[in-house]
Design a protein around this motif. Structure first.
Motif, mmCIF file in Angstrom:
data_model
loop_
_atom_site.group_PDB
_atom_site.id
_atom_site.type_symbol
_atom_site.label_atom_id
_atom_site.label_comp_id
_atom_site.label_asym_id
_atom_site.label_seq_id
_atom_site.Cartn_x
_atom_site.Cartn_y
_atom_site.Cartn_z
ATOM 1 N N PRO A 49 -1.034 -19.863 -13.507
ATOM 2 C CA PRO A 49 -0.632 -18.743 -14.361
ATOM 3 C C PRO A 49 0.552 -17.996 -13.769
ATOM 4 C CG PRO A 49 -2.491 -18.108 -13.016
ATOM 5 C CD PRO A 49 -2.243 -19.564 -12.727
ATOM 6 N N GLN A 50 1.150 -17.122 -14.565
ATOM 7 C CA GLN A 50 2.228 -16.283 -14.061
ATOM 8 C C GLN A 50 1.651 -15.261 -13.101
ATOM 9 O OE1 GLN A 50 4.482 -14.300 -17.080
ATOM 10 N NE2 GLN A 50 6.004 -13.513 -15.650
ATOM 11 N N ILE A 51 2.328 -15.098 -11.962
ATOM 12 C CA ILE A 51 1.831 -14.200 -10.922
ATOM 13 C C ILE A 51 2.910 -13.181 -10.589
ATOM 14 C CG2 ILE A 51 1.038 -14.039 -8.526
ATOM 15 C CD1 ILE A 51 0.049 -16.960 -8.822
ATOM 16 N N ASP A 52 2.602 -11.908 -10.756
ATOM 17 C CA ASP A 52 3.524 -10.832 -10.379
ATOM 18 C C ASP A 52 2.726 -9.544 -10.226
ATOM 19 O OD1 ASP A 52 5.573 -9.108 -9.845
ATOM 20 O OD2 ASP A 52 6.640 -9.429 -11.734
ATOM 21 N N THR A 53 2.186 -9.326 -9.032
ATOM 22 C CA THR A 53 1.366 -8.140 -8.782
ATOM 23 C C THR A 53 2.196 -6.947 -8.342
ATOM 24 O OG1 THR A 53 1.009 -8.654 -6.433
ATOM 25 C CG2 THR A 53 -0.514 -9.654 -8.029
ATOM 26 N N GLY A 54 3.461 -7.191 -7.996
ATOM 27 C CA GLY A 54 4.328 -6.109 -7.545
ATOM 28 C C GLY A 54 4.519 -6.053 -6.051
ATOM 29 N N ASN A 55 3.759 -6.871 -5.295
ATOM 30 C CA ASN A 55 3.964 -6.935 -3.843
ATOM 31 C C ASN A 55 3.643 -8.330 -3.337
ATOM 32 O OD1 ASN A 55 1.095 -6.941 -2.410
ATOM 33 N ND2 ASN A 55 0.973 -5.551 -4.162
ATOM 34 N N LEU A 56 4.269 -8.705 -2.234
ATOM 35 C CA LEU A 56 4.175 -10.073 -1.722
ATOM 36 C C LEU A 56 2.751 -10.436 -1.315
ATOM 37 C CD1 LEU A 56 5.476 -12.723 -0.829
ATOM 38 C CD2 LEU A 56 5.988 -11.637 1.373
ATOM 39 N N ARG A 57 2.066 -9.538 -0.630
ATOM 40 C CA ARG A 57 0.727 -9.862 -0.139
ATOM 41 C C ARG A 57 -0.196 -10.290 -1.281
ATOM 42 N NH1 ARG A 57 -4.350 -7.619 0.365
ATOM 43 N NH2 ARG A 57 -5.507 -8.278 2.250
ATOM 44 N N ASP A 58 -0.263 -9.463 -2.309
ATOM 45 C CA ASP A 58 -1.174 -9.777 -3.409
ATOM 46 C C ASP A 58 -0.704 -11.001 -4.193
ATOM 47 O OD1 ASP A 58 -2.741 -7.660 -2.654
ATOM 48 O OD2 ASP A 58 -1.967 -6.288 -4.177
ATOM 49 N N ASP A 59 0.620 -11.171 -4.290
ATOM 50 C CA ASP A 59 1.143 -12.374 -4.945
ATOM 51 C C ASP A 59 0.695 -13.635 -4.201
ATOM 52 O OD1 ASP A 59 2.385 -10.988 -6.957
ATOM 53 O OD2 ASP A 59 4.430 -11.326 -6.237
ATOM 54 N N LEU A 60 0.793 -13.611 -2.878
ATOM 55 C CA LEU A 60 0.423 -14.783 -2.084
ATOM 56 C C LEU A 60 -1.069 -15.068 -2.166
ATOM 57 C CD1 LEU A 60 2.619 -14.324 1.122
ATOM 58 C CD2 LEU A 60 2.909 -16.040 -0.684
ATOM 59 N N ILE A 61 -1.876 -14.016 -2.125
ATOM 60 C CA ILE A 61 -3.322 -14.203 -2.245
ATOM 61 C C ILE A 61 -3.659 -14.853 -3.579
ATOM 62 C CG2 ILE A 61 -5.520 -12.985 -2.510
ATOM 63 C CD1 ILE A 61 -4.484 -10.983 -0.401
ATOM 64 N N LYS A 62 -3.041 -14.358 -4.649
ATOM 65 C CA LYS A 62 -3.285 -14.923 -5.974
ATOM 66 C C LYS A 62 -2.761 -16.352 -6.064
ATOM 67 C CE LYS A 62 -4.381 -14.771 -10.380
ATOM 68 N NZ LYS A 62 -5.806 -14.823 -10.798
ATOM 69 N N LEU A 63 -1.574 -16.591 -5.518
ATOM 70 C CA LEU A 63 -0.979 -17.924 -5.553
ATOM 71 C C LEU A 63 -1.863 -18.944 -4.848
ATOM 72 C CD1 LEU A 63 1.527 -19.777 -6.102
ATOM 73 C CD2 LEU A 63 2.358 -19.070 -3.853
ATOM 74 N N ILE A 64 -2.297 -18.615 -3.632
ATOM 75 C CA ILE A 64 -3.129 -19.545 -2.867
ATOM 76 C C ILE A 64 -4.475 -19.742 -3.555
ATOM 77 C CG2 ILE A 64 -4.312 -19.909 -0.676
ATOM 78 C CD1 ILE A 64 -1.973 -18.442 0.677
ATOM 79 N N THR A 65 -5.029 -18.670 -4.110
ATOM 80 C CA THR A 65 -6.300 -18.777 -4.825
ATOM 81 C C THR A 65 -6.198 -19.765 -5.976
ATOM 82 O OG1 THR A 65 -6.920 -16.500 -4.252
ATOM 83 C CG2 THR A 65 -8.029 -17.502 -6.150
#
Length: 207
Positions: free
Chosen positions: A88-104
């Motif tokens: 899915p499209q991922i854009d939480t507004g910060n790198l940490r949360d983006d990476l957590i979502k991406l890896i998940t």
């Protein structure tokens, strides 16, 4: 070969067009991908041939060879297109949360049919140099446009340097994840993913 045939849910033609960027019949691409995965599931890698794929897809071999060099390229293309469409499209507004979502999301893929197919191909790659080269061209964490956009946004926000060694980390992190999922059978849960991001990825990207 397990249930690799269940990987045959492909992108809509319009989505594939934007991903591949080539002016051709994308419905036929999808038919070839589905045929390749179906044949692989039924007869195994060694007995999967371009001829069998063409027959299942109801296209001529010339049609396939205009798109792909060999069966290895067909299988890799099928797996990557499906994975790219699943993410899915991922854009939480910060790198940490983006990476957590991406890896998940990538972990979800690895635990599904795509992961089974990838591990089957990895097991064969040691005796098939052509397949080995294709598997090494792109790693799961950096293989799609969504990942690239995440890192680009982080650089623009000043969270990481433009000189950050993303390519190196894109080899290390998937290796850790696949080792735990497929070899040691250790959990790759939310706690582990957060630890991986906080203790490995973020510090390395900020160097």
């Amino acid at each position: 070969m397990g249930n690799e045939g269940s990987s045959t849910m492909m992108c809509p033609a319009s989505k594939m067009a934007s991903l591949i960027g080539r002016p051709r019949d994308h419905a036929r691409d999808e038919a070839i991908h589905q045929a390749a995965l179906a044949v692989l599931s039924e007869v195994g890698y060694d007995r999967t041939t371009v001829e069998a794929i063409a027959q299942r897809a109801q296209v001529g071999k010339a049609t396939i060879y205009r798109r792909f060099k060999n069966k290895e390229e067909i299988l890799m293309s099928a797996m990557r297109d499906h994975a790219a469409c699943t993410l899915p499209q991922i854009d939480t507004g910060n790198l940490r949360d983006d990476l957590i979502k991406l890896i998940t999301e990538h972990v979800k893929l690895l635990k599904g049919p795509e992961g089974e197919l990838m591990m089957s191909l990895l097991a064969i790659a040691h005796r098939d140099p052509e397949l080995g080269k294709l598997l090494n061209q792109k790693s799961p964490i950096e293989a799609d446009q969504e990942s690239a956009e995440i890192f680009d946004r982080a650089i623009a926000r000043g969270e990481i340097s433009a000189k950050a060694n993303i390519a190196f980390l894109s080899e290390v992190v998937p290796s850790i994840i696949t080792q735990r999922i497929f070899i040691t059978h250790q959990p790759v849960n939310q706690k582990f993913i957060e630890q991986l991001v906080d203790d490995v990825l973020i510090p390395a990207l900020k160097k």
